[in-house]
Design an enzyme around this catalytic site. Structure first.
Site, short mmCIF file in Angstrom:
data_model
loop_
_atom_site.label_atom_id
_atom_site.label_comp_id
_atom_site.label_asym_id
_atom_site.label_seq_id
_atom_site.Cartn_x
_atom_site.Cartn_y
_atom_site.Cartn_z
N ASP A 16 13.93 23.02 8.53
CA ASP A 16 15.01 23.85 9.08
C ASP A 16 15.10 23.76 10.59
OD1 ASP A 16 15.42 24.81 6.44
OD2 ASP A 16 13.80 26.24 6.74
N LYS A 19 18.35 19.56 11.96
CA LYS A 19 18.64 18.13 12.07
C LYS A 19 20.12 17.82 11.91
CE LYS A 19 15.28 16.55 9.55
NZ LYS A 19 15.72 17.16 8.39
N GLY A 43 18.31 20.91 2.51
CA GLY A 43 19.70 21.30 2.67
C GLY A 43 20.13 21.00 4.09
N HIS A 44 20.72 19.83 4.30
CA HIS A 44 21.13 19.45 5.65
C HIS A 44 22.61 19.79 5.84
CE1 HIS A 44 17.74 16.22 5.64
NE2 HIS A 44 17.30 17.45 5.68
N GLN A 225 12.43 18.48 4.93
CA GLN A 225 11.37 19.48 5.09
C GLN A 225 10.75 19.30 6.49
OE1 GLN A 225 11.27 17.69 1.77
NE2 GLN A 225 12.81 19.25 1.43
#
Ligand code: IMP
Length: 422
Positions: A16, A19, A43-44, A225
């Site tokens: 988190d 990115k 989750g990007h 991650q």
């Protein structure tokens, strides 16, 4: 011969790090964008052409028709979730089949892996990891136990292999007394997802990526991650189940260590963690709440509150060593705008012992802080380093000294332009 290089872009704390926000700075410079570890636990969030997408398994080079995107062998993939993610992109006009290559060696997350994830968590009670519930741990367990199903398996005699592994899972669930589940709908969508995946380029991506490197193409290995969630180097057992650190780039894509070029380590100006596990810098007070609120620190996959704290230099120094970070990227500097004093954890202390090295188990260690003056100014409109308030510049200089690594990119606000290259 002039071969290409693999640069790695890695979250180096607990994930988190944001990115998605800087990815548009990186991807234009690369011919290939590859995911090497993890799966839909990531989750990007990426804004592209003014539209927001949450990428979970698909690499972020997907928006550009000239790029090759690879889901590498180190990843795990859930066909139903992949289909949902891919269809959303297709609906927005992006043609995936020509741009996306999926390794035949990547492992499949079955619906029963997700049930097992829940069952194992329930069995752990207070010691639960706080997983994303996506079946990540059980899938990597089956990989290590040499009984997993791989993407390449869907091309030949799949039904039988699927049934055998599912039966095995059902037996484990029965033994655990975890029988109150129904995967009928999940399984239907999952099978539809398998069918859908057959329309993609399922290939030997290890060969493809090395051939591209030989042609001089440059690869961006996109981490998921964070380093402290790495199965080997993270805060075990409160970790994810893959190799999220730089070593995972080599094993998860099939590239040799000598092909690695720059290693970009992304971190935030403060710390966060989702899920359980020790977190020495965690703030339980108003300061923690303020950071969460201003930083919008709520999980992208699960919506959970992220735990917040001051920056942890013990963890960062460790992650820099493990990954061989060559350049640092600092995100969310603006979140600390309002604080009169900023703290940085420089060491941990327990039972009269002080350490600056990451201990075997970080539980029970207290942070030792140094204090720095806050800048108390709005950074979000700043576009040039020369406009940094002196106290913010001093914070960056301090971190560079402490971490012995240059911070080459600094993000000071949600806008794309609020990313400053130094
Ligand atoms: P799993 O990866 O779902 O097995 O979860 C293991 C641990 O990693 C939990 O503490 C999760 O909250 C954490 N985790 C997994 N993926 C991410 C991520 O993308 N960002 C932050 N934490 C994550």
């Amino acid at each position: 011969m002039n071969t290409g290089k693999v640069d790695a872009l890695l979250g180096i704390v607990f994930g988190d790090e944001g990115k998605g926000k800087v990815v548009d700075f990186f991807t234009p410079k690369y011919d290939v964008v590859a995911r090497f570890a993890g799966g839909p636990n990531a989750g990007h969030t990426i804004i592209f052409d003014g539209k927001k997408f949450v990428l979970r398994s698909i690499p972020s080079g997907i928006f550009d028709e000239h790029k090759v995107n690879i889901i590498g062998n180190g990843c795990v993939i859930a066909p139903d979730l992949f289909m949902a993610e891919a269809r959303e992109l297709e609906a927005a006009g992006y043609d995936l089949t020509s741009r996306l290559h999926i390794s035949k060696r990547a492992h499949l997350i079955l619906p029963t892996h997700r049930v097992l994830d829940r069952a194992y968590e329930a069995a752990k009670g207070k010691g639960k990891v706080g997983t994303t519930g996506k079946g990540i741990g059980p899938t990597y367990s089956d990989k290590a136990a040499r009984i997993g199903l791989r993407v390449g398996d869907i091309l030949d005699g799949f039904e039988e292999k699927y049934r055998a592994l599912k039966a095995r899972h059902e037996q484990i669930l029965k033994d655990l007394g975890f029988t109150d589940y129904d995967i009928t709908d999940d399984e239907r969508r999952w099978m539809e997802g398998v069918e859908y995946m057959r329309g993609f380029r399922l290939s030997d991506t290890e060969h493809e990526i090395n051939a591209l490197l030989r042609e001089g193409k440059n690869v961006l290995a996109e981490g998921a991650q964070g380093s402290l969630l790495d199965i080997d180097h993270g805060t075990y057992p409160f970790v994810s189940s893959s190799s999220t650190t730089c070593g995972g780039v080599c094993t998860g894509l099939g590239v040799a260590p000598r092909m690695i070029g720059e290693v970009f380590g992304i971190f935030k100006a403060y710390s966060t963690r989702v899920g359980s596990g020790p977190f020495p810098v965690e703030l339980f007070d108003e300061t923690g709440d303020t950071i969460r609120h201003i930083g919008n620190e709520y999980g992208a996959v699960t919506g959970r509150n992220r735990r917040c704290g001051w920056i942890d230099l013990v963890a960062l120094r460790y992650a820099i060593i493990i990954n061989g970070v060559t350049q640092l990227v600092m995100m969310k500097g603006d979140v600390l705008d309002g604080f009169a004093t900023i703290k940085a954890c420089v060491a941990y202390r327990k039972d009269g012992v002080t350490t600056t090295d990451m201990p075997f188990d970080t539980a029970g260690w207290e942070p030792v802080y140094e204090e720095l003056p806050g800048w108390q100014a709005d950074l979000t409109g700043v576009r040039r380093e020369s406009d940094f308030p002196p106290a913010f510049k001093a914070y960056i200089d301090y971190l560079e000294r402490q971490l012995a690594t240059p911070i080459t990119i600094v993000s000071v606000g949600p806008d794309r332009e609020a990313t400053i290259i130094r």
